[in-house]
Design an enzyme around this catalytic site. Structure first.
Site, short mmCIF file in Angstrom:
data_model
loop_
_atom_site.label_atom_id
_atom_site.label_comp_id
_atom_site.label_asym_id
_atom_site.label_seq_id
_atom_site.Cartn_x
_atom_site.Cartn_y
_atom_site.Cartn_z
N GLU A 13 0.79 -1.23 0.00
CA GLU A 13 0.00 0.00 0.00
C GLU A 13 0.83 1.29 0.00
O GLU A 13 0.65 2.16 0.86
CB GLU A 13 -0.98 -0.03 1.19
CG GLU A 13 -1.85 -1.28 1.16
CD GLU A 13 -2.75 -1.44 2.39
OE1 GLU A 13 -2.68 -0.61 3.30
OE2 GLU A 13 -3.51 -2.43 2.44
N ASN B 239 2.06 -4.65 -3.34
CA ASN B 239 0.67 -5.07 -3.15
C ASN B 239 -0.15 -3.83 -2.76
O ASN B 239 0.28 -3.05 -1.91
CB ASN B 239 0.66 -6.09 -1.99
CG ASN B 239 -0.66 -6.75 -1.74
OD1 ASN B 239 -1.28 -7.28 -2.66
ND2 ASN B 239 -1.10 -6.75 -0.48
N HIS C 228 -10.32 -5.87 -2.54
CA HIS C 228 -11.38 -5.77 -1.53
C HIS C 228 -12.52 -5.02 -2.21
O HIS C 228 -12.55 -3.79 -2.23
CB HIS C 228 -10.88 -5.02 -0.29
CG HIS C 228 -9.84 -5.79 0.46
ND1 HIS C 228 -10.12 -6.98 1.08
CD2 HIS C 228 -8.53 -5.56 0.67
CE1 HIS C 228 -9.04 -7.45 1.67
NE2 HIS C 228 -8.05 -6.61 1.41
N GLU D 235 -6.15 -10.53 -2.14
CA GLU D 235 -6.95 -10.40 -0.91
C GLU D 235 -8.45 -10.33 -1.24
O GLU D 235 -9.20 -9.58 -0.61
CB GLU D 235 -6.53 -9.16 -0.11
CG GLU D 235 -5.05 -9.11 0.21
CD GLU D 235 -4.64 -7.96 1.14
OE1 GLU D 235 -5.52 -7.33 1.76
OE2 GLU D 235 -3.42 -7.71 1.24
N ASP E 274 -12.21 -10.20 -1.53
CA ASP E 274 -13.52 -10.39 -0.90
C ASP E 274 -14.48 -9.39 -1.52
O ASP E 274 -14.05 -8.41 -2.14
CB ASP E 274 -13.50 -10.32 0.65
CG ASP E 274 -12.81 -9.10 1.22
OD1 ASP E 274 -12.69 -8.08 0.51
OD2 ASP E 274 -12.41 -9.15 2.39
O1 G3I Z 1 -3.28 -8.89 18.38
C1 G3I Z 1 -4.33 -8.14 19.03
C2 G3I Z 1 -4.84 -8.89 20.25
O2 G3I Z 1 -3.79 -9.00 21.18
C3 G3I Z 1 -6.05 -8.13 20.83
O3 G3I Z 1 -6.59 -8.88 21.86
C4 G3I Z 1 -7.12 -7.91 19.76
C5 G3I Z 1 -8.28 -7.09 20.30
O4 G3I Z 1 -8.86 -6.30 19.29
O5 G3I Z 1 -6.53 -7.22 18.69
C6 G3I Z 1 -5.48 -7.95 18.07
O6 G3I Z 1 -5.00 -7.21 16.97
C7 G3I Z 1 -5.83 -7.18 15.85
C8 G3I Z 1 -5.10 -7.86 14.70
O7 G3I Z 1 -5.88 -7.75 13.53
C9 G3I Z 1 -4.83 -9.34 14.94
O8 G3I Z 1 -6.01 -10.03 15.12
C10 G3I Z 1 -6.11 -5.73 15.51
O9 G3I Z 1 -6.91 -5.15 16.52
C11 G3I Z 1 -6.81 -5.63 14.19
O10 G3I Z 1 -6.88 -4.27 13.80
C12 G3I Z 1 -6.05 -6.41 13.13
O11 G3I Z 1 -6.78 -6.33 11.95
C13 G3I Z 1 -6.11 -6.72 10.77
C14 G3I Z 1 -6.01 -5.56 9.82
O12 G3I Z 1 -5.37 -5.99 8.64
C15 G3I Z 1 -5.29 -4.37 10.48
O13 G3I Z 1 -4.31 -3.79 9.80
C16 G3I Z 1 -6.92 -7.84 10.12
O14 G3I Z 1 -6.91 -9.01 10.96
C17 G3I Z 1 -6.32 -8.18 8.76
O15 G3I Z 1 -7.18 -9.07 8.09
C18 G3I Z 1 -6.17 -6.91 7.95
O16 G3I Z 1 -5.58 -7.23 6.72
C19 G3I Z 1 -5.34 -6.16 5.80
C20 G3I Z 1 -4.10 -6.54 5.04
O17 G3I Z 1 -3.03 -6.80 5.92
C21 G3I Z 1 -3.72 -5.44 4.03
N1 G3I Z 1 -4.83 -5.13 3.17
C22 G3I Z 1 -6.09 -4.82 3.85
C23 G3I Z 1 -6.48 -5.94 4.80
C24 G3I Z 1 -7.80 -5.67 5.46
O18 G3I Z 1 -7.72 -4.55 6.31
#
Ligand code: G3I
Length: 335
Positions: free
Chosen positions: A140, A181, A217, A245, A247
């Site tokens: 990004e 990406n 997305h 990615e 969806d």
């Molecule tokens: O690890 C913490 C955990 O300790 C805590 O208990 C929990 C409570 O909310 O949060 C956990 O972190 C989360 C993390 O995912 C792991 O599960 C974050 O809050 C959450 O914001 C994070 O979201 C991810 C997101 O990227 C954030 O950048 C999504 O799972 C993931 O699917 C998403 O993926 C991105 C790609 O990397 C890039 N392209 C867009 C895509 C969708 O946003």
């Protein structure tokens, strides 16, 4: 997810159908859900022949605090992939999100930040050389209007950080395929024009760039009609083009008509990839609505995946299977 027992998905697994067509079908994989027997494990192992580290290799998951490296999450994904004969896409080395709190412009000078990101790339890619086949090296980098995102990396290192990151990754694993990406680059638009110009320039400069990841997305009813033309122009530069990615989110409620339309739109993306010879990977950003990232970021939307909350196949699942199962335009061999 509901309490009803998991029914195995009908028909030939997507991975088998995809392999016959010469492409890989992948999913983002959550390292925290891979233990024991569960519907998640059954589908992840049975349906896909490529997996992407959803969060496990983001910097905030591998180095907290500074200097203490944690690989167990990513190792879990790599072992899972090995056990199930899957290829791994590493995601994401240089990004503006999910960096550890100790990485910041206030804490480090530009020279220090450069050394930190160089070492992160060298150590991470080096550790997984031979296990991770391709990398989202830079994730990004651009804004919607085609300008560089004013990320920490751009501010500290200037636009040359993209080329530097790719060079560092190549040094660490000469065999890995290296990608940029991004999202909202699926159509012909200012952002994809800028990505195209960047990719072209990088190649002219001899920078090791192997492919472009189109996150995809997408939003129901707004599937780009020029996806194929766009993929083809990048492919014509000699690059691989991967859907990384996918969806398709639905404005709620996701009624029957919307799910039927979603199925058609999934089918059209798969068909487009199959028509472009350099499109050899189509990865879904997860496979069940129960775990999709969409509701957290877009509360009015959901139902973006191919299986429902209970891991039952939606029309989109059947549509993807049906397009992959078509015999027309079959490509020989395995990717
Ligand atoms: O690890 C913490 C955990 O300790 C805590 O208990 C929990 C409570 O909310 O949060 C956990 O972190 C989360 C993390 O995912 C792991 O599960 C974050 O809050 C959450 O914001 C994070 O979201 C991810 C997101 O990227 C954030 O950048 C999504 O799972 C993931 O699917 C998403 O993926 C991105 C790609 O990397 C890039 N392209 C867009 C895509 C969708 O946003």
């Amino acid at each position: 997810m509901t309490d009803s027992p998991f029914q195995p998905l009908p028909g030939a697994p997507l991975r088998e159908l995809a392999a016959r067509r010469g492409i890989r079908i992948g999913t983002a994989l959550d390292h925290a859900l891979l233990d024991g027997a569960s519907p998640y494990v059954a589908v992840a192992a049975g349906q896909f022949n490529s997996v992407t580290t959803e969060n496990a290799l983001k910097w905030d998951h591998t180095e907290y605090p500074k200097g203490v490296l944690s690989w167990e999450r990513a190792d879990r994904i790599v072992s899972f992939a090995r056990a199930h004969d899957q290829r791994v896409r590493g995601h994401a080395l240089v990004w503006h999100r999910q960096n550890p709190a100790w990485v910041s412009e206030d804490e480090q000078s530009p020279a220090e930040l450069r050394a930190l990101i160089r070492d992160r790339i060298a150590v991470t890619v080096g550790r997984y050389a031979g296990s991770i086949a391709c990398w989202d090296v830079v994730n990004e980098p651009l804004e919607w209007d085609g300008s560089y995102r004013e990320s920490l990396w751009h501010k500290a290192l200037g636009p040359g950080y993209v080329a530097e990151a790719l060079h560092w990754a190549r040094q660490a694993d000469p065999a890995a395929k290296l990608y940029i990406n991004d999202y909202e680059v699926e159509s012909l638009c200012p952002k994809s024009d800028a990505l195209y110009a960047l990719a072209k320039q990088l190649l002219l400069n001899g920078v090791p760039l192997d492919g472009i990841g189109f996150q995809a997305h997408l939003v129901l009813g707004r599937i780009p009609t020029d996806l194929e033309a766009n993929l083809r122009r990048f492919a014509d530069l000699g690059l691989d083009v991967a859907i990384t990615e996918l969806d398709i989110r639905v404005h709620l409620p996701a009624d029957e008509a919307r799910l039927a339309q979603q199925a058609e739109e999934y089918a059209s993306v798969v068909r487009t990839c199959l028509r472009v010879p350099r499109c050899q990977e189509l990865t879904l950003w997860g496979f069940t609505d129960a775990l999709s990232w969409i509701p957290a970021e877009y509360p009015e939307y959901g139902a973006a995946a191919i299986l429902d909350d209970g891991y039952a196949p939606k029309p989109a699942y059947h549509a993807v299977a049906s397009v992959l199962g078509e015999t027309e335009g079959r490509r020989p061999g395995r990717p």
